[in-house]
Design an enzyme around this catalytic site. Structure first.
Site, PDB file in Angstrom:
ATOM      1  N   TYR A  29     -15.279   1.306  -5.715  1.00 35.89           N
ATOM      2  CA  TYR A  29     -14.244   2.095  -6.388  1.00 35.89           C
ATOM      3  C   TYR A  29     -14.336   1.887  -7.904  1.00 35.89           C
ATOM      4  O   TYR A  29     -14.347   2.838  -8.678  1.00 35.89           O
ATOM      5  CB  TYR A  29     -12.851   1.651  -5.937  1.00 35.89           C
ATOM      6  CG  TYR A  29     -12.252   2.339  -4.740  1.00 35.89           C
ATOM      7  CD1 TYR A  29     -13.016   2.858  -3.707  1.00 35.89           C
ATOM      8  CD2 TYR A  29     -10.871   2.430  -4.632  1.00 35.89           C
ATOM      9  CE1 TYR A  29     -12.422   3.457  -2.607  1.00 35.89           C
ATOM     10  CE2 TYR A  29     -10.266   3.029  -3.541  1.00 35.89           C
ATOM     11  CZ  TYR A  29     -11.045   3.542  -2.531  1.00 35.89           C
ATOM     12  OH  TYR A  29     -10.443   4.129  -1.452  1.00 35.89           O
ATOM     13  N   TYR A  49      -1.684   7.550   3.104  1.00 34.39           N
ATOM     14  CA  TYR A  49      -1.290   7.510   1.701  1.00 34.39           C
ATOM     15  C   TYR A  49       0.147   7.986   1.502  1.00 34.39           C
ATOM     16  O   TYR A  49       0.519   8.416   0.415  1.00 34.39           O
ATOM     17  CB  TYR A  49      -2.249   8.354   0.866  1.00 34.39           C
ATOM     18  CG  TYR A  49      -3.486   7.629   0.380  1.00 34.39           C
ATOM     19  CD1 TYR A  49      -3.574   6.246   0.382  1.00 34.39           C
ATOM     20  CD2 TYR A  49      -4.568   8.340  -0.106  1.00 34.39           C
ATOM     21  CE1 TYR A  49      -4.704   5.591  -0.070  1.00 34.39           C
ATOM     22  CE2 TYR A  49      -5.708   7.697  -0.574  1.00 34.39           C
ATOM     23  CZ  TYR A  49      -5.764   6.325  -0.555  1.00 34.39           C
ATOM     24  OH  TYR A  49      -6.886   5.676  -1.022  1.00 34.39           O
ATOM     25  N   HIS A  84      -9.784  -3.157  -8.777  1.00 36.59           N
ATOM     26  CA  HIS A  84      -9.052  -3.448  -7.550  1.00 36.59           C
ATOM     27  C   HIS A  84      -9.269  -4.929  -7.244  1.00 36.59           C
ATOM     28  O   HIS A  84     -10.270  -5.315  -6.648  1.00 36.59           O
ATOM     29  CB  HIS A  84      -9.532  -2.548  -6.418  1.00 36.59           C
ATOM     30  CG  HIS A  84      -9.130  -1.122  -6.614  1.00 36.59           C
ATOM     31  ND1 HIS A  84      -9.743  -0.299  -7.525  1.00 36.59           N
ATOM     32  CD2 HIS A  84      -8.143  -0.388  -6.032  1.00 36.59           C
ATOM     33  CE1 HIS A  84      -9.156   0.893  -7.496  1.00 36.59           C
ATOM     34  NE2 HIS A  84      -8.187   0.864  -6.603  1.00 36.59           N
ATOM     35  N   HIS A 109      -5.277   0.071 -13.749  1.00 38.80           N
ATOM     36  CA  HIS A 109      -5.810   1.376 -14.163  1.00 38.80           C
ATOM     37  C   HIS A 109      -5.589   1.551 -15.662  1.00 38.80           C
ATOM     38  O   HIS A 109      -4.496   1.277 -16.158  1.00 38.80           O
ATOM     39  CB  HIS A 109      -5.072   2.519 -13.457  1.00 38.80           C
ATOM     40  CG  HIS A 109      -5.173   2.505 -11.976  1.00 38.80           C
ATOM     41  ND1 HIS A 109      -4.486   1.607 -11.196  1.00 38.80           N
ATOM     42  CD2 HIS A 109      -5.878   3.285 -11.133  1.00 38.80           C
ATOM     43  CE1 HIS A 109      -4.762   1.839  -9.915  1.00 38.80           C
ATOM     44  NE2 HIS A 109      -5.608   2.859  -9.855  1.00 38.80           N
ATOM     45  N   ASN A 130      -2.355  -4.094   1.443  1.00 40.66           N
ATOM     46  CA  ASN A 130      -3.039  -3.020   2.158  1.00 40.66           C
ATOM     47  C   ASN A 130      -3.408  -3.478   3.552  1.00 40.66           C
ATOM     48  O   ASN A 130      -3.873  -4.606   3.726  1.00 40.66           O
ATOM     49  CB  ASN A 130      -4.349  -2.635   1.452  1.00 40.66           C
ATOM     50  CG  ASN A 130      -4.152  -1.701   0.290  1.00 40.66           C
ATOM     51  OD1 ASN A 130      -3.044  -1.484  -0.163  1.00 40.66           O
ATOM     52  ND2 ASN A 130      -5.245  -1.143  -0.195  1.00 40.66           N
TER      53      ASN A 130
END
EC number: 4.2.1.94
Length: 168
Positions: A29, A49, A84, A109, A130
């Site tokens: 990612y 999501y 991440h 981010h 997660n």
């Protein structure tokens, strides 16, 4: 009511293989290495999501997942940089071919004004746990989906991907 205890029994070689898939997921990612990501995903994925304003897909084809993740309006935008960062994890064996990983995650981010990456337009960081789904396909562990649970966000997280789009 008695709570069912999770099966924490994993062979060490499976544990190491799953850890590598997890690392490759996060790092691909951040590096925008779509070939590496494609190499570790299952043919279909469960992507939930709903906590980030989208929907749940129970059987998303791998190519649809790749298209979504690498889209210019998402992680494919070269002006959006991420990390991440994985915290602690625990692993729940569902069967010999299915494992659920429970992972702490901080997703930093930064959105830049342009592709020179000199000026930060905004930043937004997400803090979550997660659930990652892993499936053994032809004897190899693959990433088979995720379900983030957002704990809290910093800065302008909700604007990260919208901000990357040109102003109208």
């Amino acid at each position: 009511m008695v709570e069912k205890k999770p099966n924490l029994t994993l062979e060490f070689h499976d544990y190491l293989a799953l850890k590598k898939v997890l690392f490759d997921w996060a790092d691909s990612y951040d590096a925008k290495d779509w070939d590496r990501l494609r190499s570790i995903i299952a043919p279909t994925l469960t992507v939930d999501y709903r906590q980030i304003g989208l929907r749940k897909w129970d059987d998303m084809p791998a190519e649809d997942y790749m298209a979504m993740i690498s889209d210019m309006d998402f992680l494919g935008d070269p002006t959006v940089k991420t990390q991440h960062l994985l915290g602690e994890s625990w692993w729940e064996k569902i069967s010999d071919t299915e494992v659920i990983g429970h992972h702490q995650l901080r997703a930093a981010h930064q959105v830049y004004t342009d592709s020179t990456l000199q000026t930060v337009k905004l930043k937004g960081h997400g803090h979550a746990t997660n659930e990652h789904y892993y499936r053994k396909v032809d004897g190899v562990w693959k990433f088979a989906g995720l379900k983030p649970t957002v704990r809290w966000n910093e800065y302008q997280f909700e604007d990260v991907f919208r901000a990357a789009k040109p102003s109208v």
